[in-house]
Design an enzyme around this catalytic site. Sequence first.
Site, PDB file in Angstrom:
ATOM      1  N   GLU A 156      65.365  73.439   5.459  1.00 38.53           N
ATOM      2  CA  GLU A 156      65.183  73.650   4.523  1.00 38.53           C
ATOM      3  C   GLU A 156      63.746  73.566   4.155  1.00 38.53           C
ATOM      4  O   GLU A 156      63.447  74.435   2.589  1.00 38.53           O
ATOM      5  CB  GLU A 156      65.803  72.328   3.283  1.00 38.53           C
TER       6      GLU A 156
ATOM      7  N   ASP B  67      67.039  76.559  -6.835  1.00 36.14           N
ATOM      8  CA  ASP B  67      66.161  77.268  -5.920  1.00 36.14           C
ATOM      9  C   ASP B  67      65.748  78.281  -6.879  1.00 36.14           C
ATOM     10  O   ASP B  67      67.247  78.668  -7.744  1.00 36.14           O
ATOM     11  CB  ASP B  67      66.677  77.395  -4.535  1.00 36.14           C
TER      12      ASP B  67
ATOM     13  N   TYR C 183      63.950  70.362  -5.615  1.00 29.90           N
ATOM     14  CA  TYR C 183      64.821  70.918  -4.926  1.00 29.90           C
ATOM     15  C   TYR C 183      64.967  70.962  -3.211  1.00 29.90           C
ATOM     16  O   TYR C 183      66.814  70.118  -3.107  1.00 29.90           O
ATOM     17  CB  TYR C 183      63.916  72.480  -4.715  1.00 29.90           C
TER      18      TYR C 183
END
Length: 293
Positions: free
Chosen positions: A39, A140, A122
């Site tokens: 991520e 996102d 996020y």
Amino acid sequence: MPESESPIVGAVLAWYAEAARVLPWREPTAPPWAVLVSEIMLQQTPVSRVLPAYADWLIRWPTPAALAAATPGDAVRAWGRLGYPRRALRLREAAGAIVAQHGGEVPSDVAALRALPGVGEYTAAAVAAFAFRQRQAVLDTNVRRVLARVLTGAAGASAAVTVAERTVALEILPAEHERAATFSAALMELGAVICRARAPECAGCPLATRCSWRLAGYPAAAGPARRTQGYEGTDRQARGVVLAVLRAQAGPVRRSQLRTAWADDVQLARAIDGLVADGLLDPLPRARFQLPT
Ligand code: SF4
């Protein structure tokens, strides 16, 4: 399909079951640390460039403890050409915090994730959803664009996440956590490969008959078009060139060596100052520099 569930969920999940790309961080065996690494790398870098760096990174640092024991320079060097290298420093700091505060295990709690260096709203939601299969609104850019088009008929989402947007995203999530986590991944995938910002492939979209933007005839976005930032000749490119020279050397580099790599003296000075200020470069006596130790 549960009775109260939006038909959008079933359509997107059915499409995802057929079309999802095989990506290592989506494997059920991927540990939370691998999901966190992916991520952070994917924040500003496309999948194709992340894949090899992700694999090398996890071979070298398979646990937070392993990365926490590395030097900042090791992390910056291994970050390679992924761009935005401050992420490498923050990821190493996050590894240190995971070791110091969570016994070396990536926490599952969103607030604890959010408190890690380099982890924003996020990323915390994404790790909680994808690594720990929680029901989280994972907003996102891709997800926000799909939801805006399908639900509101707008060409894209607003610049920043709004309360209303978060509320709608939570409402549409399936109630069951595992199904919600898969739906979040599926929506993200749909935005990445079908409902792209430019030239969406509506003919292959599972939401084509339900998409408000398409049904309204694709009205243009309100307000001025967003400018995309170039790279050639920018300070960001100069910083990248300086770091590439440093990464290619085992030891310190003289300013004169950097000048041969970037001719504009003023811009070079700005790039060096910025890298030093960001902790990505250590200045040494006699106009030399090295990666942080
Ligand atoms: S129909 Fe087109 S614009 Fe609408 S969600 Fe699908 S790909 Fe995006």
